[in-house]
Write a protein that holds these residues in place. Structure first.
Motif, PDB file in Angstrom:
ATOM      1  N   GLY A   5     140.758  -1.485  55.976  1.00  0.00           N
ATOM      2  CA  GLY A   5     140.598  -0.886  56.540  1.00  0.00           C
ATOM      3  C   GLY A   5     142.207  -0.712  57.679  1.00  0.00           C
ATOM      4  O   GLY A   5     142.378  -2.217  57.600  1.00  0.00           O
ATOM      5  N   VAL A   6     142.619   0.332  58.529  1.00  0.00           N
ATOM      6  CA  VAL A   6     143.703   0.022  58.634  1.00  0.00           C
ATOM      7  C   VAL A   6     142.532  -0.882  60.791  1.00  0.00           C
ATOM      8  O   VAL A   6     142.147   0.549  61.204  1.00  0.00           O
ATOM      9  N   ARG A   7     143.807  -1.551  61.106  1.00  0.00           N
ATOM     10  CA  ARG A   7     142.786  -1.969  62.119  1.00  0.00           C
ATOM     11  C   ARG A   7     143.457  -0.864  63.515  1.00  0.00           C
ATOM     12  O   ARG A   7     144.978  -1.349  63.325  1.00  0.00           O
ATOM     13  N   LEU A   8     142.398  -0.807  64.727  1.00  0.00           N
ATOM     14  CA  LEU A   8     143.073  -0.217  65.311  1.00  0.00           C
ATOM     15  C   LEU A   8     144.496  -0.838  66.545  1.00  0.00           C
ATOM     16  O   LEU A   8     143.733  -1.873  66.400  1.00  0.00           O
ATOM     17  N   PRO A   9     145.195  -0.335  67.079  1.00  0.00           N
ATOM     18  CA  PRO A   9     146.179  -1.001  67.852  1.00  0.00           C
ATOM     19  C   PRO A   9     144.576  -2.036  69.031  1.00  0.00           C
ATOM     20  O   PRO A   9     143.850  -1.594  69.702  1.00  0.00           O
ATOM     21  N   LEU A  10     145.618  -2.942  69.344  1.00  0.00           N
ATOM     22  CA  LEU A  10     144.161  -4.008  70.241  1.00  0.00           C
ATOM     23  C   LEU A  10     143.813  -3.048  71.931  1.00  0.00           C
ATOM     24  O   LEU A  10     142.904  -2.938  72.083  1.00  0.00           O
ATOM     25  N   ALA A  11     144.418  -1.983  72.595  1.00  0.00           N
ATOM     26  CA  ALA A  11     145.011  -1.167  73.467  1.00  0.00           C
ATOM     27  C   ALA A  11     143.527  -0.007  73.433  1.00  0.00           C
ATOM     28  O   ALA A  11     142.824  -0.151  74.200  1.00  0.00           O
ATOM     29  N   ASP A  12     142.974   0.278  72.381  1.00  0.00           N
ATOM     30  CA  ASP A  12     142.664   1.359  72.122  1.00  0.00           C
ATOM     31  C   ASP A  12     141.578   0.646  71.204  1.00  0.00           C
ATOM     32  O   ASP A  12     140.355   1.176  71.601  1.00  0.00           O
ATOM     33  N   GLU A  13     141.060  -0.702  70.415  1.00  0.00           N
ATOM     34  CA  GLU A  13     139.941  -1.595  70.507  1.00  0.00           C
ATOM     35  C   GLU A  13     139.140  -1.450  72.265  1.00  0.00           C
ATOM     36  O   GLU A  13     137.656  -2.211  72.061  1.00  0.00           O
ATOM     37  N   VAL A  14     140.042  -2.459  72.956  1.00  0.00           N
ATOM     38  CA  VAL A  14     139.636  -2.335  74.519  1.00  0.00           C
ATOM     39  C   VAL A  14     138.979  -1.108  75.135  1.00  0.00           C
ATOM     40  O   VAL A  14     137.668  -1.323  75.631  1.00  0.00           O
ATOM     41  N   VAL A  15     139.372   0.015  74.958  1.00  0.00           N
ATOM     42  CA  VAL A  15     139.642   1.474  75.554  1.00  0.00           C
ATOM     43  C   VAL A  15     137.905   2.007  74.701  1.00  0.00           C
ATOM     44  O   VAL A  15     136.818   2.522  75.646  1.00  0.00           O
ATOM     45  N   ALA A  16     137.687   1.687  73.408  1.00  0.00           N
ATOM     46  CA  ALA A  16     136.752   1.736  72.895  1.00  0.00           C
ATOM     47  C   ALA A  16     135.609   0.368  73.428  1.00  0.00           C
ATOM     48  O   ALA A  16     134.067   1.406  74.122  1.00  0.00           O
ATOM     49  N   ARG A  17     135.575  -0.276  73.418  1.00  0.00           N
ATOM     50  CA  ARG A  17     134.725  -1.235  74.141  1.00  0.00           C
ATOM     51  C   ARG A  17     134.124  -0.631  75.784  1.00  0.00           C
ATOM     52  O   ARG A  17     133.410  -0.698  76.420  1.00  0.00           O
ATOM     53  N   LEU A  18     135.355  -0.649  76.430  1.00  0.00           N
ATOM     54  CA  LEU A  18     135.136   0.093  77.750  1.00  0.00           C
ATOM     55  C   LEU A  18     134.011   1.412  77.857  1.00  0.00           C
ATOM     56  O   LEU A  18     133.001   0.894  78.774  1.00  0.00           O
ATOM     57  N   ARG A  19     134.752   2.351  76.777  1.00  0.00           N
ATOM     58  CA  ARG A  19     134.142   3.181  76.640  1.00  0.00           C
ATOM     59  C   ARG A  19     132.209   3.045  76.389  1.00  0.00           C
ATOM     60  O   ARG A  19     131.972   4.170  76.651  1.00  0.00           O
ATOM     61  N   GLU A  20     131.875   2.606  75.769  1.00  0.00           N
ATOM     62  CA  GLU A  20     130.856   2.341  74.522  1.00  0.00           C
ATOM     63  C   GLU A  20     129.753   1.124  76.252  1.00  0.00           C
ATOM     64  O   GLU A  20     128.676   1.447  76.452  1.00  0.00           O
TER      65      GLU A  20
END
Length: 226
Positions: A5-20
């Motif tokens: 699997g391709v790991r998302l850039p760290l900022a994108d991971e944080v965006v996903a967690r904030l969105r959730e």
């Protein structure tokens, strides 16, 4: 042979967690999100990464950053936030014309999908709408009226249509609706409401569309300058 699997850039991971956090209801619309130090500790990221993620969601309309105060939730999703920002940049008449498309399709689909339980909820909202109008409680009237239309969109069974419709929120129905509360305005017009409920209950999509158009034509007539 499996592909790693391709790991998302760290900022994108944080965006996903904030969105959730917003989507799950942890942070409600209007609420202030935790401070930077709290979020940095929770997510285990740098201040720069966190700020990049918050900035991305602020640009999308999900957050509003108030310098010296904090960051507030302004929408439940990026599509809602973007839509609200776009709607504010257009005239009331333009926004209402977009509602012609959404309302008519929502009504047609709801007429073919709504069950008895949904009909009862809609009937209760119309009763609340009538009682609030008669009592002069325009805030409660507006809330019940908007919830009725929003439930119709939900009853359509089309989740994208429902989300687009929900994005109108205060942009159309709240602030802009109150501006039309002038002498002679009928806040309990049966067209698009009681007549719409009858059409939905009867499963008559064509009748549902006709009464929605009649209601929106009436609203269009109360636009400034008409």
């Amino acid at each position: 042979m499996s592909t790693p699997g391709v790991r998302l850039p760290l900022a994108d991971e944080v965006v996903a967690r904030l969105r959730e956090a917003v989507a799950s209801g942890r942070w409600a619309v209007g609420a202030k999100i935790p401070s930077e130090p709290e979020l940095i500790a929770e997510f285990g990221v740098s201040r720069g990464t966190l700020r990049e993620a918050v900035k991305a969601l602020a640009h999308a309309g999900l957050f509003e950053v108030l310098r010296g105060d904090g960051t507030y939730v302004r929408a439940t999703s990026e599509i809602s936030g973007t839509a609200q920002r776009v709607y504010r940049e257009h005239a009331d008449e333009d926004v209402l014309q977009v509602r012609f498309a959404l309302d008519t399709q929502a009504a047609r689909l709801a007429a073919g999908a709504a069950d008895a339980a949904v009909v009862e909820v809609l009937r209760a909202l119309l009763l609340q709408r009538r009682e609030s109008w008669d009592a002069g409680d325009y805030e409660a009237w507006s809330s019940a009226d908007w919830e009725f239309h929003l439930r119709i969109a939900e009853a359509s069974g089309n989740t994208l249509l429902h989300e687009l419709y929900e994005s109108f929120g205060d942009v159309f129905h709240g602030t802009k609706m109150v501006q039309r509360l002038e002498a002679g305005f009928d806040g309990c017009l049966a067209a698009g409401h009681e007549e719409l409920l009858e059409a939905i209950e009867a499963g008559d999509g064509d009748a549902a569309v006709r009464t929605v158009i009649a209601n929106l034509d009436y609203c269009m007539g109360w636009m400034p300058g008409r």
